[in-house]
Design a protein around this motif. Structure first.
Motif, short mmCIF file in Angstrom:
data_model
loop_
_atom_site.label_atom_id
_atom_site.label_comp_id
_atom_site.label_asym_id
_atom_site.label_seq_id
_atom_site.Cartn_x
_atom_site.Cartn_y
_atom_site.Cartn_z
N SER A 268 -9.68 -8.07 9.43
CA SER A 268 -8.77 -9.21 9.26
C SER A 268 -7.90 -9.07 8.01
O SER A 268 -6.72 -9.46 8.01
N GLU A 269 -8.45 -8.52 6.94
CA GLU A 269 -7.66 -8.34 5.72
C GLU A 269 -6.55 -7.33 5.93
O GLU A 269 -5.42 -7.52 5.45
N LEU A 270 -6.86 -6.24 6.62
CA LEU A 270 -5.84 -5.24 6.92
C LEU A 270 -4.76 -5.83 7.82
O LEU A 270 -3.55 -5.59 7.61
N ALA A 271 -5.16 -6.61 8.81
CA ALA A 271 -4.18 -7.23 9.69
C ALA A 271 -3.27 -8.20 8.92
O ALA A 271 -2.07 -8.28 9.19
N TYR A 276 2.20 -9.09 6.41
CA TYR A 276 3.19 -9.12 5.32
C TYR A 276 4.21 -8.01 5.49
O TYR A 276 5.43 -8.23 5.35
N GLN A 277 3.76 -6.81 5.77
CA GLN A 277 4.68 -5.68 5.92
C GLN A 277 5.69 -5.93 7.03
O GLN A 277 6.89 -5.63 6.89
N ALA A 278 5.22 -6.49 8.14
CA ALA A 278 6.12 -6.76 9.26
C ALA A 278 7.13 -7.85 8.91
O ALA A 278 8.32 -7.75 9.24
N ASP A 357 -0.14 -8.70 -2.12
CA ASP A 357 -1.33 -9.34 -2.69
C ASP A 357 -1.00 -10.72 -3.25
O ASP A 357 -1.81 -11.65 -3.14
N ALA A 358 0.16 -10.86 -3.86
CA ALA A 358 0.54 -12.16 -4.41
C ALA A 358 0.71 -13.19 -3.28
O ALA A 358 0.40 -14.37 -3.46
N TRP A 359 1.20 -12.75 -2.13
CA TRP A 359 1.35 -13.65 -0.98
C TRP A 359 -0.01 -14.03 -0.41
O TRP A 359 -0.27 -15.20 -0.10
#
Length: 715
Positions: A268-271, A276-278, A357-359
């Motif tokens: 879940s953390e990776l997703a 965010y990247q998307a 990470d800030a998000w």
């Protein structure tokens, strides 16, 4: 400067905010009142008026009831702690106990204590941590800026396949390779160059992926392989991260079409990071400029966006898994080569406040703060790193879960961890909004928790820990590291007796044993740059000097003379030069000569003596830099600059293939390996120091204690 009264000072102290500090010249400096008020506001504390200060003091005192357990308890193995009443303790493995004390037999790990107080039901995190780590092996290794290590096969910058080749070659004599941070950066143009300003410290930078080392490329047909290879960028004099990512992204997108189906629920953390990247691809890298309804990662608009961008989220998950696979292969290569340690990861001190990470971790980060450092000799205007920091109160309230999870991910595939600016586990220099770098103050963290959790996760990963404790560092930092069998940092430029007249350099036999010793670091002059005063010229050109260039050059001349005199007096110039092979000038190494005791000293001989100092020191780990071995005068990074200097974009002057054949590199490796054989990692180095002159006064001065704790009571 407006005076800070007693009640404001008491409020600041309750929240760990310093009202004064001791600077690099060991002088006490007061902090501006507006700085203290501004930093308290970043912690959610109102101190604007005397009435607000009084109200905030009442609130903080109400929360510090001695009968109330803290949100997190960190206990060293074998220690005990009484509890105010009988409570339920759930161990990490699920076992439950009813206890009235935390006993000495508790296993290492993450446990949970449940009880009821006047505020209702509470859960308290209990972390049992090692008293100390196993001793680090006694070995040597290379410090490597991986992006700078380019081979004939890499795509414009060094990558994980280059690292595997380097480890395979270096592992015949070296015990480890210390890397720059490989954290994830923003992938939007322009792609950031600094590895120390990451978007996320929990995930990795896909620019380091070797395209041809993916399963998808290996299984592709000849036509697809040709299309992918045609995207490879041309080599440039400076590393062009934009060009590298443009090429690699296009190639990796072609290959991703062949990837197995991605399960987005597996991690879940990776997703969440991939989400965010998307979103950043559509709305830009800084989440603070996104549409308002996308700024909360658990909001309904983000959930809807996930459904609309599933393919892009899966692509970024695949990139991270591909990186993990290639980095794991490097670890396997190091193990096969017999390296006592292998790869040593580097942990940046903070994250980009607009990044992933800030998000995702906004509940435990201080919104609006920028961290940095106060002025010192090398950075005379102070440093503003522009990075976000943990909120110490929120870390404790959440059981340090985010800190723990970050450490676990960074340690994947690594058996060592260097902590950049390790004093940040004790305190960080916070700069409030609209203030300059020199107008910040220190904020205190709980070192028992920060260091203890680091020890627990490092022991579980089988990793050594190295703390970068250079500059103005409180004495408890170095003592705390060594007390846990973590290593401090010894850099030749700073290995001096600051209490003796003229600050003489310490001879290597006086360097600490529980340390990683090196000639320089990525933020300091290279060996040849130091001899040539390149660091003074560069800072003068960039207007980074407070004094005149003539004064700084005079200081550099004095430091160079003192260093070479120490090397001569220690007998290391003779030891290092004996049997030295002279190489022809190749346009890389500068013709830097100096004079010691009326005798000329060639730059090559001086740098060889510096490496000899590493070899004979008692430090458990010593590290050589390829920049020094290859004669580079430019340092990788000049703090206080961004675009004014090509920070993090300087490739090594030779390719990986050339480095493996270079006699200067072989000479450094031979010198260090002879002193620290790779298969005898616990053997002591040969006592070449027995030949050193027994100058009683000089040696007594070198044994004096290091400078006193540079932190005052209010810190």
């Amino acid at each position: 400067m407006e005076r800070i009264d007693r009640r404001l000072a008491a409020l600041a102290s309750a929240y760990g905010v310093a009202t004064s500090y001791v600077d690099a010249d060991r002088r006490r400096r007061g902090v501006r009142r507006e700085t203290v008020v501004g930093v308290l506001s970043l912690l959610g504390v109102d101190a604007e008026t005397p009435a607000a200060v009084d109200q905030s003091l009442r609130l903080v005192r109400a929360r510090t009831d001695p009968a109330r357990l803290p949100d997190t308890i960190v206990l060293r193995a074998g220690a005990t702690r009484p509890l105010p009443s009988r409570v339920r303790l759930t161990l990490e493995d699920g076992t439950r106990r009813d206890v009235d004390e935390l006993s000495a037999d508790l296993p290492l790990g993450w446990h949970r204590l449940s009880y009821a107080d006047r505020d209702g039901d509470r859960d308290v995190t209990v972390v049992v941590v090692p008293r100390r780590l196993p001793p680090a092996p006694r070995t040597w290794g290379w410090m490597l800026q991986l992006y700078a290590l380019r081979s004939q096969q890499s795509w414009g910058m060094g990558d994980l396949a280059d690292l595997a080749d380097f480890v395979r070659w270096a592992g015949t004599s070296a015990g480890f390779v210390l890397l720059n941070p490989l954290h994830a950066v923003s992938l939007q143009h322009p792609v950031p160059a600094s590895p120390y300003s990451p978007s996320s410290r929990r995930f990795a930078n896909p620019l380091y992926i070797r395209v041809e080392d993916t399963d998808e490329f290996r299984s592709a047909d000849a036509t697809l392989r040709a299309r992918v290879r045609a995207l490879r960028p041309d080599r440039t004099d400076l590393i062009d991260y934009d060009a590298v990512w443009t090429a690699k992204r296009a190639a990796l997108e072609l290959l991703f079409a062949r990837a197995p189906l991605i399960d987005l629920d597996a991690d879940s953390e990776l997703a969440a990071f991939a989400t965010y990247q998307a979103l950043a691809e559509r709305h830009g890298a800084d989440w603070r400029r996104w549409p308002a309804d996308l700024r909360q990662p658990d909001g309904p608009a983000v959930r809807a966006a996930r459904e609309a961008t599933n393919d892009r989220i899966a692509f970024h998950v695949w990139l991270q898994r591909t990186f993990d696979g290639q980095f794991g292969a490097v670890a396997d290569t190091a193990a096969a080569a017999g390296m006592p340690i292998g790869t040593v990861a580097d942990l940046a001190v903070g994250v980009d406040p607009g990044g992933a990470d800030a998000w995702l971790l906004g509940d435990v980060l201080a919104a609006g703060v920028r961290i940095g450092a106060p002025p010192d000799a090398f950075n005379q205007l102070g440093q503003d790193w522009g990075l976000a920091a943990w909120r110490p109160d929120r870390l404790a309230e959440t059981g340090y879960a985010a800190y723990r999870d970050m450490l676990r991910r960074v340690l994947r595939g690594a058996h060592g961890l260097r902590i950049d600016h390790v004093a940040g586990l004790w305190r960080l220099w916070w700069i409030p909004p609209d203030a300059g770098a020199a107008d910040g103050t220190y904020v205190r963290y709980d070192p028992e928790a920060m260091l203890g959790i680091l020890a627990l996760e490092a022991e579980r990963a089988g990793a050594v820990v190295i703390g970068e404790d250079l500059g103005t560092v409180p004495a408890p930092v170095t003592r705390g590291l060594r007390g846990r069998n973590m290593l401090s940092s010894t850099v030749l430029w700073f290995a001096r007796d600051w209490n003796a007249p003229n600050d003489p350099f310490r001879t290597p036999d006086e360097w600490p044993a529980r340390a990683l010793a090196s000639i320089s670091t990525h933020d300091l002059p290279t060996a040849y740059g130091f001899l040539d005063a390149e660091h003074v010229r560069v800072r003068d050109e960039l207007n980074l000097l407070v004094g005149s260039a003539d004064e700084e050059l005079a200081n550099a001349d004095r430091d160079r003379g003192q260093l070479l005199a120490m090397l001569r007096d220690a007998g290391l110039l003779g030891v290092a030069v004996a049997g030295r092979e002279k190489t022809a000038a190749d346009g890389i190494r500068p013709a830097v000569d100096t004079v010691v005791a009326n005798e000329p000293v060639a730059a090559d001989d001086a740098v060889a003596a510096m490496h000899a100092a590493l070899a004979v020191s008692p430090s458990r780990l010593v590290a050589a830099s390829l920049y020094d071995a290859l004669g580079e005068i430019r340092q990788p990074n000049v703090p206080g600059t961004t675009d004014e200097y090509p920070n993090w974009r300087l490739p090594l002057p030779l390719s990986l293939e050339q480095i493996q054949r270079d006699p200067r590199v072989a000479r450094v490796a031979s010198l260090l390996a002879d002193a620290r054989p790779p298969r005898l990692a616990d053997a002591r180095p040969p006592r070449l120091a027995d030949a050193w002159p027994r100058n009683g006064a000089r040696r007594r001065a070198a044994r004096r204690a290091p400078p006193a704790d540079t932190v005052g009571p209010s810190d």
